[in-house]
Design a protein around this motif. Structure first.
Motif, PDB file in Angstrom:
ATOM      1  N   VAL A 102       7.756  14.049  -7.028  1.00  0.00           N
ATOM      2  CA  VAL A 102       6.389  13.975  -7.553  1.00  0.00           C
ATOM      3  C   VAL A 102       5.726  12.670  -7.110  1.00  0.00           C
ATOM      4  N   ALA A 103       6.444  11.553  -7.245  1.00  0.00           N
ATOM      5  CA  ALA A 103       5.883  10.255  -6.853  1.00  0.00           C
ATOM      6  C   ALA A 103       5.595  10.229  -5.349  1.00  0.00           C
ATOM      7  N   ASP A 104       6.478  10.790  -4.551  1.00  0.00           N
ATOM      8  CA  ASP A 104       6.298  10.833  -3.107  1.00  0.00           C
ATOM      9  C   ASP A 104       5.079  11.675  -2.737  1.00  0.00           C
ATOM     10  N   ALA A 105       4.922  12.808  -3.392  1.00  0.00           N
ATOM     11  CA  ALA A 105       3.767  13.680  -3.135  1.00  0.00           C
ATOM     12  C   ALA A 105       2.473  12.992  -3.546  1.00  0.00           C
ATOM     13  N   ASP A 106       2.495  12.310  -4.694  1.00  0.00           N
ATOM     14  CA  ASP A 106       1.310  11.578  -5.147  1.00  0.00           C
ATOM     15  C   ASP A 106       0.936  10.480  -4.164  1.00  0.00           C
ATOM     16  N   ALA A 107       1.927   9.730  -3.685  1.00  0.00           N
ATOM     17  CA  ALA A 107       1.659   8.650  -2.737  1.00  0.00           C
ATOM     18  C   ALA A 107       1.098   9.199  -1.429  1.00  0.00           C
ATOM     19  N   GLN A 108       1.655  10.300  -0.962  1.00  0.00           N
ATOM     20  CA  GLN A 108       1.165  10.908   0.280  1.00  0.00           C
ATOM     21  C   GLN A 108      -0.263  11.428   0.111  1.00  0.00           C
ATOM     22  N   HIS A 109      -0.548  12.032  -1.027  1.00  0.00           N
ATOM     23  CA  HIS A 109      -1.894  12.538  -1.282  1.00  0.00           C
ATOM     24  C   HIS A 109      -2.884  11.379  -1.330  1.00  0.00           C
ATOM     25  N   LEU A 110      -2.510  10.284  -1.995  1.00  0.00           N
ATOM     26  CA  LEU A 110      -3.379   9.107  -2.053  1.00  0.00           C
ATOM     27  C   LEU A 110      -3.602   8.547  -0.655  1.00  0.00           C
ATOM     28  N   ARG A 111      -2.549   8.471   0.162  1.00  0.00           N
ATOM     29  CA  ARG A 111      -2.676   7.966   1.522  1.00  0.00           C
ATOM     30  C   ARG A 111      -3.658   8.813   2.331  1.00  0.00           C
ATOM     31  N   THR A 112      -3.597  10.129   2.146  1.00  0.00           N
ATOM     32  CA  THR A 112      -4.502  11.040   2.843  1.00  0.00           C
ATOM     33  C   THR A 112      -5.945  10.777   2.433  1.00  0.00           C
ATOM     34  N   LEU A 113      -6.176  10.570   1.150  1.00  0.00           N
ATOM     35  CA  LEU A 113      -7.534  10.292   0.676  1.00  0.00           C
ATOM     36  C   LEU A 113      -8.022   8.912   1.113  1.00  0.00           C
ATOM     37  N   LEU A 114      -7.115   7.954   1.200  1.00  0.00           N
ATOM     38  CA  LEU A 114      -7.488   6.591   1.586  1.00  0.00           C
ATOM     39  C   LEU A 114      -8.059   6.519   3.007  1.00  0.00           C
ATOM     40  N   VAL A 115      -7.647   7.422   3.861  1.00  0.00           N
ATOM     41  CA  VAL A 115      -8.105   7.410   5.256  1.00  0.00           C
ATOM     42  C   VAL A 115      -9.627   7.471   5.340  1.00  0.00           C
ATOM     43  N   ASP A 116     -10.259   8.176   4.418  1.00  0.00           N
ATOM     44  CA  ASP A 116     -11.708   8.355   4.468  1.00  0.00           C
ATOM     45  C   ASP A 116     -12.494   7.197   3.859  1.00  0.00           C
ATOM     46  N   LEU A 117     -11.800   6.250   3.237  1.00  0.00           N
ATOM     47  CA  LEU A 117     -12.501   5.116   2.627  1.00  0.00           C
ATOM     48  C   LEU A 117     -12.805   4.040   3.666  1.00  0.00           C
ATOM     49  N   PRO A 118     -13.859   3.253   3.447  1.00  0.00           N
ATOM     50  CA  PRO A 118     -14.076   2.080   4.300  1.00  0.00           C
ATOM     51  C   PRO A 118     -12.866   1.140   4.183  1.00  0.00           C
ATOM     52  N   VAL A 119     -12.593   0.404   5.243  1.00  0.00           N
ATOM     53  CA  VAL A 119     -11.403  -0.442   5.298  1.00  0.00           C
ATOM     54  C   VAL A 119     -11.360  -1.430   4.122  1.00  0.00           C
ATOM     55  N   ALA A 120     -12.475  -2.026   3.752  1.00  0.00           N
ATOM     56  CA  ALA A 120     -12.494  -3.012   2.671  1.00  0.00           C
ATOM     57  C   ALA A 120     -12.052  -2.395   1.345  1.00  0.00           C
ATOM     58  N   GLN A 121     -12.502  -1.177   1.069  1.00  0.00           N
ATOM     59  CA  GLN A 121     -12.111  -0.499  -0.172  1.00  0.00           C
ATOM     60  C   GLN A 121     -10.663  -0.031  -0.090  1.00  0.00           C
ATOM     61  N   ARG A 122     -10.281   0.497   1.066  1.00  0.00           N
ATOM     62  CA  ARG A 122      -8.907   0.962   1.263  1.00  0.00           C
ATOM     63  C   ARG A 122      -7.927  -0.194   1.060  1.00  0.00           C
ATOM     64  N   GLU A 123      -8.292  -1.352   1.571  1.00  0.00           N
ATOM     65  CA  GLU A 123      -7.411  -2.516   1.513  1.00  0.00           C
ATOM     66  C   GLU A 123      -7.118  -2.943   0.073  1.00  0.00           C
ATOM     67  N   VAL A 124      -8.151  -3.067  -0.765  1.00  0.00           N
ATOM     68  CA  VAL A 124      -7.904  -3.516  -2.142  1.00  0.00           C
ATOM     69  C   VAL A 124      -7.136  -2.470  -2.936  1.00  0.00           C
ATOM     70  N   ILE A 125      -7.422  -1.203  -2.699  1.00  0.00           N
ATOM     71  CA  ILE A 125      -6.688  -0.141  -3.404  1.00  0.00           C
ATOM     72  C   ILE A 125      -5.235  -0.121  -2.936  1.00  0.00           C
ATOM     73  N   ALA A 126      -5.008  -0.280  -1.640  1.00  0.00           N
ATOM     74  CA  ALA A 126      -3.642  -0.300  -1.110  1.00  0.00           C
ATOM     75  C   ALA A 126      -2.860  -1.486  -1.665  1.00  0.00           C
ATOM     76  N   LEU A 127      -3.494  -2.637  -1.727  1.00  0.00           N
ATOM     77  CA  LEU A 127      -2.805  -3.813  -2.270  1.00  0.00           C
ATOM     78  C   LEU A 127      -2.450  -3.611  -3.740  1.00  0.00           C
ATOM     79  N   ALA A 128      -3.330  -2.962  -4.480  1.00  0.00           N
ATOM     80  CA  ALA A 128      -3.056  -2.722  -5.902  1.00  0.00           C
ATOM     81  C   ALA A 128      -1.999  -1.640  -6.085  1.00  0.00           C
ATOM     82  N   TYR A 129      -2.153  -0.517  -5.394  1.00  0.00           N
ATOM     83  CA  TYR A 129      -1.270   0.626  -5.619  1.00  0.00           C
ATOM     84  C   TYR A 129       0.065   0.478  -4.906  1.00  0.00           C
ATOM     85  N   PHE A 130       0.030   0.175  -3.614  1.00  0.00           N
ATOM     86  CA  PHE A 130       1.264   0.102  -2.835  1.00  0.00           C
ATOM     87  C   PHE A 130       1.872  -1.296  -2.865  1.00  0.00           C
ATOM     88  N   GLY A 131       1.024  -2.322  -2.893  1.00  0.00           N
ATOM     89  CA  GLY A 131       1.531  -3.687  -2.944  1.00  0.00           C
ATOM     90  C   GLY A 131       1.818  -4.167  -4.351  1.00  0.00           C
TER      91      GLY A 131
END
Length: 188
Positions: A124-153
């Motif tokens: 479940v966690a792996d599927a959630d992370a993959q789904h989030l990664r797929t959605l992150l691709v469409d975000l501007p880099v600045a927004q993707r970066e802060v969300i990635a640092l919070a969620y993955f970092g």
């Protein structure tokens, strides 16, 4: 107790002090400790798993080569490591920007074989992370970066602010805008 076992029990700061004295075994322990987190961050930024692995590896090579530059009073070790890997991932993203939208998404590699009790939770966690990664691709880099640092970092807003040298309000604003866009994708 072996050296490796002893090293695995000391703090990140103590490990870094030993690394600065050219202790390769301490570096291996630091790598084992922080590489999974760094790789998750790089994957969130790069999206492509191969590029994320390369960025993580480049980051750790850079950390070893630049170990003398680490200053404990300016950043804690995990933040310093993540910032270096983040820069390598952003460099990779910039170099390969035109290819990012055309690459297929690959499943996350599982870092550790889960126990039978954790299989469902891991899937479940792996599927959630993959789904989030797929959605992150469409975000501007600045927004993707802060969300990635919070969620993955796994960094707080304050830690992200320090790492990116941005005002806390800017980090929160980018996070809010990015989360709003992610919600729109989820409800569409």
């Amino acid at each position: 107790m072996s050296d490796r076992e002893w090293l695995s029990r000391i703090s990140d700061r103590e490990l870094m002090q030993r690394i600065q004295l050219d202790d390769a075994e301490a570096f291996a322990v630091l790598y084992d400790r922080l590489a999974p987190r760094a790789l998750r961050l790089a994957r969130a930024i790069c999206v492509d798993p191969d590029r994320a692995c390369d960025a993580t590896q480049d980051g750790f090579v850079s950390i070893w080569r630049g170990r003398a530059q680490y200053q404990a009073h300016t950043a804690d070790v995990p933040a310093w490591v993540l910032s270096i890997v983040r820069h390598r991932a952003l460099d990779s993203l910039r170099r390969n920007a035109r290819h990012d939208r055309h690459r297929d998404q690959l499943d996350d590699a599982i870092d550790v074989v889960p126990s039978p009790d954790d299989v469902e939770r891991t899937v479940v966690a792996d599927a959630d992370a993959q789904h989030l990664r797929t959605l992150l691709v469409d975000l501007p880099v600045a927004q993707r970066e802060v969300i990635a640092l919070a969620y993955f970092g796994q960094l707080s807003h304050t830690e992200i602010s320090t790492l990116l040298t941005l005002p806390l309000g800017t980090v929160k604003g980018r996070m809010r805008l990015g989360m709003r866009r992610l919600r729109e994708h989820l409800t569409a």
